[in-house]
Design a protein around this motif. Structure first.
Motif, short mmCIF file in Angstrom:
data_model
loop_
_atom_site.label_atom_id
_atom_site.label_comp_id
_atom_site.label_asym_id
_atom_site.label_seq_id
_atom_site.Cartn_x
_atom_site.Cartn_y
_atom_site.Cartn_z
N VAL A 71 0.84 -1.19 0.00
CA VAL A 71 0.00 0.00 0.00
C VAL A 71 0.87 1.24 0.00
O VAL A 71 2.02 1.20 0.45
CB VAL A 71 -0.95 0.04 1.23
N HIS A 72 0.32 2.31 -0.51
CA HIS A 72 1.02 3.58 -0.50
C HIS A 72 0.89 4.20 0.89
O HIS A 72 -0.08 3.94 1.60
CB HIS A 72 0.42 4.50 -1.56
N GLU A 73 1.86 5.01 1.26
CA GLU A 73 1.84 5.65 2.58
C GLU A 73 0.53 6.42 2.81
O GLU A 73 0.01 6.47 3.92
CB GLU A 73 3.03 6.61 2.71
N ILE A 74 0.01 7.00 1.74
CA ILE A 74 -1.24 7.77 1.86
C ILE A 74 -2.42 6.85 2.16
O ILE A 74 -3.30 7.18 2.95
CB ILE A 74 -1.48 8.58 0.56
N GLU A 75 -2.42 5.66 1.55
CA GLU A 75 -3.48 4.69 1.83
C GLU A 75 -3.39 4.21 3.28
O GLU A 75 -4.38 4.03 3.98
CB GLU A 75 -3.35 3.48 0.91
N LEU A 76 -2.13 3.97 3.71
CA LEU A 76 -1.90 3.48 5.06
C LEU A 76 -2.42 4.50 6.08
O LEU A 76 -3.00 4.13 7.10
CB LEU A 76 -0.39 3.25 5.24
N LYS A 77 -2.22 5.75 5.77
CA LYS A 77 -2.67 6.81 6.67
C LYS A 77 -4.18 6.74 6.90
O LYS A 77 -4.67 7.03 7.99
CB LYS A 77 -2.27 8.17 6.08
N LYS A 78 -4.91 6.33 5.86
CA LYS A 78 -6.36 6.26 5.97
C LYS A 78 -6.84 5.20 6.95
O LYS A 78 -7.90 5.31 7.54
CB LYS A 78 -6.97 5.93 4.59
N ILE A 79 -6.05 4.14 7.11
CA ILE A 79 -6.49 3.05 7.99
C ILE A 79 -5.72 3.04 9.32
O ILE A 79 -5.99 2.23 10.20
CB ILE A 79 -6.32 1.66 7.31
N SER A 80 -4.77 3.97 9.46
CA SER A 80 -3.91 3.95 10.64
C SER A 80 -4.54 4.67 11.82
O SER A 80 -5.23 5.68 11.66
CB SER A 80 -2.58 4.61 10.30
N ASN A 81 -4.30 4.16 13.01
CA ASN A 81 -4.69 4.84 14.25
C ASN A 81 -3.56 5.71 14.78
O ASN A 81 -3.73 6.41 15.77
CB ASN A 81 -5.05 3.82 15.33
N LEU A 82 -2.39 5.62 14.16
CA LEU A 82 -1.23 6.36 14.65
C LEU A 82 -1.25 7.78 14.11
O LEU A 82 -1.78 8.04 13.02
CB LEU A 82 0.06 5.67 14.21
N THR A 83 -0.64 8.69 14.86
CA THR A 83 -0.56 10.07 14.38
C THR A 83 0.73 10.28 13.59
O THR A 83 0.81 11.16 12.75
CB THR A 83 -0.62 11.06 15.56
N THR A 84 1.73 9.46 13.88
CA THR A 84 3.01 9.60 13.17
C THR A 84 2.95 8.78 11.87
O THR A 84 2.22 7.79 11.79
CB THR A 84 4.15 9.07 14.05
N PRO A 85 3.72 9.17 10.85
CA PRO A 85 3.72 8.42 9.60
C PRO A 85 4.11 6.96 9.84
O PRO A 85 4.97 6.67 10.67
CB PRO A 85 4.77 9.13 8.75
N ASN A 86 3.47 6.09 9.12
CA ASN A 86 3.58 4.68 9.43
C ASN A 86 3.89 3.89 8.15
O ASN A 86 3.54 4.30 7.05
CB ASN A 86 2.23 4.22 10.03
N GLN A 87 4.55 2.75 8.30
CA GLN A 87 4.97 1.95 7.15
C GLN A 87 4.27 0.59 7.10
O GLN A 87 4.29 -0.07 6.06
CB GLN A 87 6.50 1.71 7.21
N VAL A 88 3.69 0.17 8.21
CA VAL A 88 3.14 -1.19 8.22
C VAL A 88 1.99 -1.32 9.23
O VAL A 88 2.02 -0.75 10.32
CB VAL A 88 4.27 -2.21 8.55
N LEU A 89 0.97 -2.07 8.79
CA LEU A 89 -0.18 -2.37 9.65
C LEU A 89 -0.49 -3.86 9.47
O LEU A 89 -0.53 -4.37 8.34
CB LEU A 89 -1.37 -1.51 9.23
N ILE A 90 -0.67 -4.55 10.58
CA ILE A 90 -0.96 -5.99 10.53
C ILE A 90 -2.32 -6.26 11.15
O ILE A 90 -2.64 -5.73 12.22
CB ILE A 90 0.13 -6.80 11.26
N VAL A 91 -3.13 -7.08 10.47
CA VAL A 91 -4.34 -7.60 11.09
C VAL A 91 -3.98 -8.99 11.62
O VAL A 91 -3.46 -9.83 10.88
CB VAL A 91 -5.50 -7.69 10.08
N ALA A 92 -4.19 -9.18 12.93
CA ALA A 92 -3.77 -10.44 13.56
C ALA A 92 -4.99 -11.13 14.17
O ALA A 92 -5.99 -10.50 14.49
CB ALA A 92 -2.74 -10.14 14.65
N ASN A 93 -4.89 -12.45 14.32
CA ASN A 93 -5.96 -13.21 14.96
C ASN A 93 -5.77 -13.23 16.47
O ASN A 93 -4.67 -13.45 16.96
CB ASN A 93 -5.95 -14.65 14.45
N MET A 94 -6.86 -13.02 17.19
CA MET A 94 -6.79 -13.20 18.64
C MET A 94 -6.48 -14.66 18.93
O MET A 94 -6.85 -15.54 18.14
CB MET A 94 -8.13 -12.86 19.28
N PRO A 95 -5.82 -14.94 20.05
CA PRO A 95 -5.58 -16.35 20.40
C PRO A 95 -6.91 -17.10 20.42
O PRO A 95 -7.94 -16.54 20.81
CB PRO A 95 -4.99 -16.25 21.81
#
Lengths: 255, 255
Positions: A71-95
């Motif tokens: 994804v582009h950094e701009i796309e990532l920004k749309k789904i990110s909860n972080l305020t700082t620029p971000n490079q990676v987001l992972i969806v993980a399974n709960m145990p």
């Protein structure tokens, strides 16, 4: 490329109802993402990262190529909860199943009695991780461990400290031999009291302290002594948890 | 009734530049507002409160009737930084001059070496207040003590703990007899080291720890021992500050 459906799905995971429905949660940021991908504890659902991040972490991505999205950094920004620029987001399974009280060895563990602030609960996870407490149990009215802010504040501690949601009464019934400890006004100084070798350390809710139900279950009423010149009415719940854990571990090493 | 100018002015105080220009800051919420109005430390500029709050606190309002504005809860919401419904907001004057290092008695005080998170700095103020540390000094790159989030997180501790902004080097030059203490990786256990009777306790920045400049000035290199089974890389800056302060005060009472 991020589809509208993916975007909607990831956004939904910031709400507890949807996290519980899908049994998935979001982890963000380079450092925690790398720790997560190296950890055997958590199963990854999907990874959203920039081309740059992917190029820097080919080995970590290798087992997940089927579920990896550039994804582009701009796309990532749309789904990110972080305020700082971000490079990676992972969806993980709960145990798949939460820790059963019967599964832990006798040691100290935390019980969060209604903590509301995600930063505090994350800090308490990190304290548990630092002081080797194997578990954090949470009353059902506590902020959700898998909320994005708790996960981020825990700095990866959620990978090492087991968590489960249940009432303190149920935990005590399952661990009848375990003493219950908690900080109250007018208790005995944690520096002076005889402490047990294992137990449930209850942390009260911000601005309220322990609930009357929790206080009634205490075997050890602890206090962090206030300085004679001190003015504050109380300490922050996370700070109090950190001081109690530090002193408990020190006393165990001496005793 | 709240004028557009008042609204604009109060909103401007959430920005450091304007707080420094007008030398004013905002305090919100029933509990801290009452503490502030009872405190001789801080001069009130103006009070914005609901009719209900005013009716409940006539004696506190009496000296401020000229600068008191009745506002509707909806108006208050427009100028509030709080997420919870609020009844009162106070604009207060910053102290006319900041604490000079020469003015404090030999005791322990905090130095915040670039803390960025307002919740952490507020918690550190509250720790100072609980453990009777008379002052918190802040490096210029630290989050502003008068930012609304720090003030709220401090829970009124800003009324009792003196603060000042200066470089650690300048503080050490002004207090040449004062030992400097700080937590570093690989230092000596705070539970075992011989501690001085007063000193400057430096708290490092989140995710970075002490700056090399600060580390070079340390006389006592402290560590909060990690449990052999512990996994976390570090503790939150506020949590570490709380543990160090608690142990220092306990050791002083024993020693």
């Amino acid at each position: 490329m991020l589809s509208a459906n993916q975007q909607k799905f990831i956004a939904s995971l910031s709400i507890k109802k949807y996290r519980q429905k899908y049994r998935k949660f979001v982890v963000e940021g380079d450092k925690i993402a790398i720790e997560l991908l190296q950890s055997p504890q958590i199963v990854v659902d999907s990874i959203f990262a920039t081309e740059r991040w992917a190029a820097q972490n080919p080995d970590l991505l290798q087992p997940h190529l089927d579920n990896f999205n550039v994804v582009h950094e701009i796309e990532l920004k749309k789904i990110s909860n972080l305020t700082t620029p971000n490079q990676v987001l992972i969806v993980a399974n709960m145990p798949e199943k939460q820790l059963g009280p019967g599964e832990i060895r006798p040691d100290f563990c935390f019980f969060a009695d209604g903590i509301q602030d995600p930063g505090n609960l994350g800090a308490i996870l990190r304290i548990a991780d630092w002081f080797g407490f194997p578990a954090l149990f949470c009353a059902p009215d506590t902020v959700d461990v898998y909320s994005p802010k708790v996960i981020q504040a825990s700095m990866g501690a959620f990978l090492r400290v087991a968590t489960a949601e249940l009432e303190l009464e149920a935990l005590c019934a399952a661990l009848p031999e375990w003493p219950v400890l908690g900080a109250v006004l007018g208790g005995e100084s944690v520096f002076k009291i005889d402490l047990p070798q294992f137990g449930i350390l209850v942390v009260g809710r911000e601005g309220r302290g322990l609930s009357p139900e929790a206080e009634a279950l205490l075997h050890h009423r602890l206090t962090i002594p206030k300085h004679p010149q001190g003015g504050a009415e109380s300490l922050n719940a996370g700070i109090a948890a950190g001081i109690l854990a530090a002193v408990i571990r020190d006393r165990q090493m001496i005793g």
